[in-house]
Structures are given as C-alpha cells and as structure tokens.
Design an enzyme around this catalytic site. Structure first.
Site, PDB file in Angstrom:
ATOM      1  N   ASN A   1     -64.497  66.745 -30.065  1.00 42.88           N
ATOM      2  CA  ASN A   1     -63.481  65.759 -30.414  1.00 42.88           C
ATOM      3  C   ASN A   1     -62.118  66.436 -30.541  1.00 42.88           C
ATOM      4  O   ASN A   1     -62.022  67.649 -30.770  1.00 42.88           O
ATOM      5  CB  ASN A   1     -63.842  65.077 -31.744  1.00 42.88           C
ATOM      6  CG  ASN A   1     -62.920  63.908 -32.065  1.00 42.88           C
ATOM      7  OD1 ASN A   1     -62.397  63.261 -31.173  1.00 42.88           O
ATOM      8  ND2 ASN A   1     -62.724  63.644 -33.345  1.00 42.88           N
TER       9      ASN A   1
ATOM     10  N   ASP B   1     -70.362  64.894 -40.617  1.00 43.96           N
ATOM     11  CA  ASP B   1     -69.210  64.894 -41.516  1.00 43.96           C
ATOM     12  C   ASP B   1     -67.942  64.681 -40.689  1.00 43.96           C
ATOM     13  O   ASP B   1     -67.575  65.524 -39.864  1.00 43.96           O
ATOM     14  CB  ASP B   1     -69.115  66.217 -42.281  1.00 43.96           C
ATOM     15  CG  ASP B   1     -70.339  66.458 -43.146  1.00 43.96           C
ATOM     16  OD1 ASP B   1     -70.798  65.494 -43.784  1.00 43.96           O
ATOM     17  OD2 ASP B   1     -70.841  67.593 -43.159  1.00 43.96           O
ATOM     18  N   LEU B   2     -67.273  63.569 -40.899  1.00 40.71           N
ATOM     19  CA  LEU B   2     -66.141  63.171 -40.080  1.00 40.71           C
ATOM     20  C   LEU B   2     -65.055  64.241 -40.049  1.00 40.71           C
ATOM     21  O   LEU B   2     -64.551  64.671 -41.085  1.00 40.71           O
ATOM     22  CB  LEU B   2     -65.547  61.855 -40.613  1.00 40.71           C
ATOM     23  CG  LEU B   2     -64.368  61.276 -39.837  1.00 40.71           C
ATOM     24  CD1 LEU B   2     -64.797  60.902 -38.429  1.00 40.71           C
ATOM     25  CD2 LEU B   2     -63.797  60.061 -40.577  1.00 40.71           C
ATOM     26  N   ASP B   3     -64.700  64.672 -38.830  1.00 43.05           N
ATOM     27  CA  ASP B   3     -63.623  65.645 -38.587  1.00 43.05           C
ATOM     28  C   ASP B   3     -63.814  66.957 -39.334  1.00 43.05           C
ATOM     29  O   ASP B   3     -62.839  67.661 -39.625  1.00 43.05           O
ATOM     30  CB  ASP B   3     -62.263  65.037 -38.953  1.00 43.05           C
ATOM     31  CG  ASP B   3     -61.851  63.936 -37.995  1.00 43.05           C
ATOM     32  OD1 ASP B   3     -62.399  63.884 -36.882  1.00 43.05           O
ATOM     33  OD2 ASP B   3     -60.990  63.113 -38.365  1.00 43.05           O
ATOM     34  N   GLU B   4     -65.053  67.326 -39.637  1.00 41.89           N
ATOM     35  CA  GLU B   4     -65.299  68.578 -40.348  1.00 41.89           C
ATOM     36  C   GLU B   4     -66.233  69.500 -39.577  1.00 41.89           C
ATOM     37  O   GLU B   4     -66.750  70.459 -40.126  1.00 41.89           O
ATOM     38  CB  GLU B   4     -65.864  68.299 -41.741  1.00 41.89           C
ATOM     39  CG  GLU B   4     -64.881  67.614 -42.677  1.00 41.89           C
ATOM     40  CD  GLU B   4     -65.386  67.536 -44.101  1.00 41.89           C
ATOM     41  OE1 GLU B   4     -66.324  68.272 -44.431  1.00 41.89           O
ATOM     42  OE2 GLU B   4     -64.835  66.740 -44.878  1.00 41.89           O
TER      43      GLU B   4
END
Length: 295
Positions: free
Chosen positions: A200, A236-239
C-alpha cells in the site's frame, strides 16, 4: 521460452536466494557452499546482521547456473537439508520470472498510471494481469495499456460481496497485489484468503493527518515536510512493515493544491521503488520491519 538479454544471459539461468536466521560463524560458507556444489556462479552477494552477538542474519545472493530450471529441485533439497534442517535458517529461492501483479485503484490515477508506464518500459519486472477498481474513472486509461480493467463496486458499510468478487478474480492468478490509492480498507479475512503480499501507499506528514482533506489540514498547520510511505498491508491499518519512504520540502507560500501535487509526485516514486524491489526479491520481512537490499 525466455529471450536472452542483450548481454547474452538467459534469465532462466538466474536465481535469487534469500536467507535469514540466527547469526553465527560459518553461515556464509555454508550458504555459498550449497550453490557452489550445484555449479552456480554467484554474481551478487549482500548480507546484514543486527550487530548483536547471536542476533539476526540476513543474506541475498544472486547466482547464475546453466539449466537452473532443471537443477532447481536438487538445489532446493540441498538448501533444506543444509540450511533448514542443519542450521535452522529460513530460506527462499526465486527465479527471474516476472511477478504477476494485480493493481487495485479508485479514482486517483497518478500511482496507477506510473506503475503501468514503468511496466511497459521494462523498468519493473512484472506483468499486470488485471486492474480492479471500485470506480470506472480510470477504465479507459488502463485499457489503453492493453490491460484488462475490472469494475467491482464497493459502496456501503458491508464490503463482503465486493471482497468475495475480488478474491475470486485474484486467487491463483497473481503473486502480488498493489493498492495504488485504493481507498478501501481490506478486511483480515480478505488478506488471509488471497494468500499473497499486498503493498500500500499513503501520505506521511510530520505531524500526521488522518481522514479527509489531509493536504488542507497540512497547510493549516504549516508543515515543512510532506512525504509518502509504502508498506506491506497487515490487519493493523497502515502499520505494516515499511518498504520505502521519501519526503519533499514545503514552505509557507505553498497552497494545499501545490502540497497535493508534490505529495503525488513523492507517492509515485516511493510506490514504484517498493514494487520494483519486491519484484526483484530484494525485501525480507522480519517481524514489524523489513530488510531491503537496495541496488
């Protein structure tokens, strides 16, 4: 059948070996010994350890061997016996076949078209079997590259039907999924079902701004740096583990539109490098971080 390169080398005769494990004396000798036993010529060797006694060891070896395709099963058996069973190392052997990369996009086209352009020019060792979008805004541009465009709407809070359709399209057909500003959150079930890595790209401000209109918020706070981060997607979103980042300077005279223009330019480069390095098997995922053997 692969076409020999301009240097006379057949890419079918090239391989990449990635190794990681607990550092100790003799690892390089053991790893290169396996390749040498099978007549390989090692053309590139990069390694890293974390500097801790008994810490972590990482290595990437690029080698050439006549008839690699035929010899590969024997090499893999030797690697497992010597490195896996014998030394407790984790290893992965890859060939030079271009990776099959599906791209998911929404309405923003800057990252998507940049990747397609680089793929067409041969800058990234990948094929693009499909582009999937929850909008039709980029359909004509994608088809102009001769690549199938597939529209999978995703409206409302329940995304299960859309995810099921995308899984159906991707399963068994791709080696990597790239989110080129795909403005949807992927469920943990989706990530488990597709069974391939997902990369991403998102903006990364100092300080960070979440939600809608991030460049307007950044302007209101007077940021001096704007940037972008490419990472592997996890639950884990954007991690997820970061592959690449970059920044650009900003000043008081820059309005929100100029910040967005510069941000888009940074995003293109960061995502392209992350995808290229993944396709070249330069990245080892290690817990929450990555080891990237850059060119």
């Amino acid at each position: 059948m692969a076409t020999p390169t301009t240097t006379g080398r057949n890419p079918d005769d090239e391989g990449v070996l990635l190794v990681e494990g607990t550092d100790r004396p003799g690892l390089v000798h053991a790893i290169t010994g396996v390749l040498t036993r099978h007549g390989a010529n090692i053309v590139s060797l990069d390694q890293h350890n974390d500097g801790i006694e008994g810490g972590s060891f990482f290595q990437r070896a690029v080698f050439r061997i006549d008839g690699f395709v035929a010899e590969r099963p024997a090499i893999e058996a030797d690697l497992e016996s010597t490195l896996g069973t014998g030394l407790g190392l984790t290893w992965r052997l890859a060939d030079r076949t271009p990776k099959r990369v599906a791209i998911l996009a929404s309405t923003s086209d800057h990252c998507l078209l940049d990747l397609l352009w680089r793929q067409r020019r041969g800058e990234i060792a990948m094929t693009v079997p499909m582009v999937i979008s929850n909008h039709t805004a980029v359909a004509d541009d994608v088809r102009s590259f001769g690549i199938p465009f597939l529209h999978v709407p995703s409206q409302g809070p329940d995304k299960s039907a859309a995810e099921a359709r995308i899984i159906e399209l991707l399963r068994g057909n791709v080696d990597l999924v790239v989110l080129a500003r795909y403005m949807q959150i992927l469920s943990s079930g989706f990530l488990a079902e597709i069974g391939v890595p997902v990369i991403n790209i998102h903006h990364s401000f100092l300080p960070a701004f979440i939600g809608a209109a991030p460049y307007r918020k950044a302007k209101e706070r007077g940021v001096k740096l704007i940037g972008a981060t490419a990472h592997y997607v996890t639950e884990d979103l954007d991690e997820g583990p970061i592959i690449e980042q970059d920044v650009a300077r900003a000043g008081h005279a820059d309005d929100a539109a100029e910040l967005q223009r510069r941000g888009a330019n940074v995003e293109r480069g960061v995502l392209a490098r992350a995808v290229m390095w993944h396709c070249q098997d330069r990245v080892i995922r290690h817990g929450r971080e990555t080891i990237v053997f850059q060119p």
